[in-house]
Design a protein around this motif. Structure first.
Motif, PDB file in Angstrom:
ATOM      1  N   GLU A 186       0.838  -1.204   0.000  1.00 35.88           N
ATOM      2  CA  GLU A 186       0.000   0.000   0.000  1.00 35.88           C
ATOM      3  C   GLU A 186       0.870   1.250   0.000  1.00 35.88           C
ATOM      4  OE1 GLU A 186      -3.999  -1.690   2.239  1.00 35.88           O
ATOM      5  OE2 GLU A 186      -2.405  -0.817   3.466  1.00 35.88           O
ATOM      6  N   ASN A 214       1.847   1.767  -3.407  1.00 37.48           N
ATOM      7  CA  ASN A 214       0.635   1.834  -4.224  1.00 37.48           C
ATOM      8  C   ASN A 214       0.692   0.895  -5.431  1.00 37.48           C
ATOM      9  OD1 ASN A 214      -1.964   2.741  -4.710  1.00 37.48           O
ATOM     10  ND2 ASN A 214      -1.274   4.389  -6.062  1.00 37.48           N
ATOM     11  N   LYS A 267      -1.093  -2.093  -6.895  1.00 38.77           N
ATOM     12  CA  LYS A 267      -2.343  -2.830  -6.752  1.00 38.77           C
ATOM     13  C   LYS A 267      -2.182  -4.330  -7.016  1.00 38.77           C
ATOM     14  CE  LYS A 267      -5.310   1.121  -7.670  1.00 38.77           C
ATOM     15  NZ  LYS A 267      -5.025   1.661  -6.393  1.00 38.77           N
TER      16      LYS A 267
END
Length: 142
Positions: free
Chosen positions: A112, A115, A117
């Motif tokens: 996270e 970032n 995914k």
């Protein structure tokens, strides 16, 4: 007679598949030794670790840790987190669910943070698998 032939074919297919999987792991190790770029070496460590996941989990633990170590040395955060996910999977396969969940949660925080995914989804997959194996369906769906 037909049943025997079908049965022999099935046995041959299983044995041939195991033979190919063994060669795949060995071929990946040779490629790793010959590879010069760090990014390709990280990818190969990941593939080697995964190739052993269901057949030799101790080797997966070893190669996942090597993957994490190399990624940290090269300051490659994505490679490090993917290695952590590999480690989480292998800890779950050997029955260390607490270690697996802890590692997956740490990997999730890191994924996270960058970032990514795709890696986030891998973390959720590992967590879901571990909680499902523990028959804890409430936590399996986060």
């Amino acid at each position: 007679m037909k049943f025997r032939i079908v049965r022999l074919c099935m046995i041959f297919c299983v044995l041939f598949q195991q033979f190919l999987m063994g060669n795949t792991s060995e071929n990946l190790k040779v490629a790793f030794c010959n590879e010069k770029t760090d990014s390709a070496r990280l990818r190969l460590l990941h593939e080697i670790a995964y190739s052993y996941l269901w057949t030799n989990s101790d080797s997966t633990l070893y190669y996942a840790n090597r993957e994490i170590q190399l990624a940290r040395e090269k300051n490659n955060k994505e490679g490090e987190v993917i290695g952590m996910v590999d480690l989480s999977y292998s800890l779950g396969v050997v029955g260390n669910y607490t270690g697996s969940i802890k590692t997956a949660l740490e990997a999730l925080r890191e994924a996270e943070g960058i970032n990514n995914k795709k890696i986030i989804s891998l973390c959720y997959n590992s967590l879901g698998n571990q909680y499902a194996d523990l028959k804890n369906e409430d936590n399996a769906i986060l």
